[in-house]
Enzyme design. Structure first.
Site, mmCIF file in Angstrom:
data_model
loop_
_atom_site.group_PDB
_atom_site.id
_atom_site.type_symbol
_atom_site.label_atom_id
_atom_site.label_comp_id
_atom_site.label_asym_id
_atom_site.label_seq_id
_atom_site.Cartn_x
_atom_site.Cartn_y
_atom_site.Cartn_z
ATOM 1 N N LYS A 55 0.830 -1.206 0.000
ATOM 2 C CA LYS A 55 0.000 0.000 0.000
ATOM 3 C C LYS A 55 0.867 1.259 0.000
ATOM 4 O O LYS A 55 0.539 2.248 -0.661
ATOM 5 C CB LYS A 55 -0.935 -0.031 1.211
ATOM 6 C CG LYS A 55 -2.036 -1.077 1.079
ATOM 7 C CD LYS A 55 -2.731 -1.368 2.390
ATOM 8 C CE LYS A 55 -3.759 -2.488 2.227
ATOM 9 N NZ LYS A 55 -4.345 -2.939 3.502
ATOM 10 N N GLN A 99 -4.012 -1.426 9.761
ATOM 11 C CA GLN A 99 -3.943 -2.767 9.185
ATOM 12 C C GLN A 99 -4.521 -3.770 10.182
ATOM 13 O O GLN A 99 -4.153 -3.784 11.346
ATOM 14 C CB GLN A 99 -2.483 -3.129 8.854
ATOM 15 C CG GLN A 99 -2.311 -4.489 8.213
ATOM 16 C CD GLN A 99 -2.983 -4.598 6.860
ATOM 17 O OE1 GLN A 99 -2.932 -3.668 6.062
ATOM 18 N NE2 GLN A 99 -3.616 -5.724 6.583
ATOM 19 N N ASP A 122 -10.460 3.842 4.830
ATOM 20 C CA ASP A 122 -10.651 2.398 4.696
ATOM 21 C C ASP A 122 -12.094 2.004 4.967
ATOM 22 O O ASP A 122 -12.477 0.850 4.820
ATOM 23 C CB ASP A 122 -9.707 1.658 5.649
ATOM 24 C CG ASP A 122 -9.465 0.217 5.236
ATOM 25 O OD1 ASP A 122 -9.643 -0.106 4.042
ATOM 26 O OD2 ASP A 122 -9.094 -0.600 6.108
#
Length: 282
Positions: A55, A99, A122
């Protein structure tokens, strides 16, 4: 029966990232500010480390600055929440990615909720789920959002179709169903307590596999001509769908890898540029 066409997530994602990169460059030229995505990783799980590095690399290629926060595996919920709140309050950071998973000793939901909604690129907070469900401006969960973009790219209109989502996680299965519902699909959720899963899936025009069990769904489970979106990624590079048999029944299907995965990152980067644009009033 003719084999299914592959839904090339890599190619569609490339176009989305190219557009995001142009928007980022335009924003930087107008404001002097580069969109910034902060990634937060707890521990050193090899797969998570790889995902975060990927990413970061994709961000840089798209003209998005990347700030990485690496925390030890022993980090407490309170410590993680504190770091996320610091990033939320930092005007130089426009998007935040935690994450996951973060470890069983951490309250993951409390951590997600420490992310300011305007930086939740996200799409993991309560606020993001609510705005998505009500069709209001906000950020969608990236993987479900990417799947809808794939449907658009291949001219699949969910309106009036029967969609079955196998999986009910808060950041994948549930939002996938809500996004399909918003497009006027008739949505059924399946899960570990669903009786006769095959019979339910066999009624679907659109199948979303998002349960984390390798090759759970095979060709025998599919309605001929179904569109199959496989969000699973299991050991050995296999999805939740048995590709070799499903490809004989479906009309369109995502490969693993190269299907849903690239779309997830593309939507993340696109939403980071959107977040920066909004925060800068540009």
């Amino acid at each position: 029966m003719t084999q299914a066409r592959l839904m090339d997530g890599t190619a569609v994602a490339r176009r989305i990232v190219e557009e995001a990169a142009q928007r980022a460059a335009d924003l930087t030229a107008r404001t002097g500010v580069t969109p910034c995505l902060a990634t937060v990783l707890v521990g050193e799980d090899p797969a998570s480390v790889t995902y975060v590095r990927m990413k970061q690399n994709r961000s840089r290629k798209a003209g998005i600055a990347s700030r990485h926060v690496a925390l030890p595996a022993a980090t407490t919920t309170a410590e993680l929440v504190g770091r996320l709140r610091e990033l939320s309050a930092d005007p130089a950071v426009h998007g935040i990615l935690l994450q996951h998973p973060v470890g069983e000793h951490i309250d993951e939901r409390a951590a997600f909720e420490a992310i300011a909604p305007e930086k939740d690129v996200d799409g993991v907070t309560f606020a993001s789920f609510a705005t998505m469900s009500f069709g209001l401006p906000g950020f969608v969960s990236c993987t479900p959002g990417g799947m809808l973009r794939l449907l658009d790219a291949y001219d699949v209109d969910p309106a009036g179709k029967r969609a079955v989502v196998v999986g009910r996680s808060a950041i994948l299965g549930k939002p996938a169903g809500m996004l399909l519902l918003a497009r006027d699909a008739t949505v059924t959720y399946c899960h570990s307590r669903t009786r006769d899963l095959s019979a339910v899936v066999r009624e679907a025009d659109i199948v979303v596999a998002a349960v984390g069990r390798p090759r759970l769904i095979g060709g025998r489970d599919l309605k001929p001509g179904a569109v199959v979106l496989d969000a699973g990624y299991n050991e050995g590079n296999v999805g939740d769908v048995d590709f070799d048999t499903a490809v004989e029944q479906a009309s369109l299907i995502t490969p693993v890898p190269g299907g849903v995965g690239p779309m997830t990152i593309a939507v993340l980067l696109e939403q980071t540029v959107t977040a920066a644009t909004r925060q800068l009033g540009a």
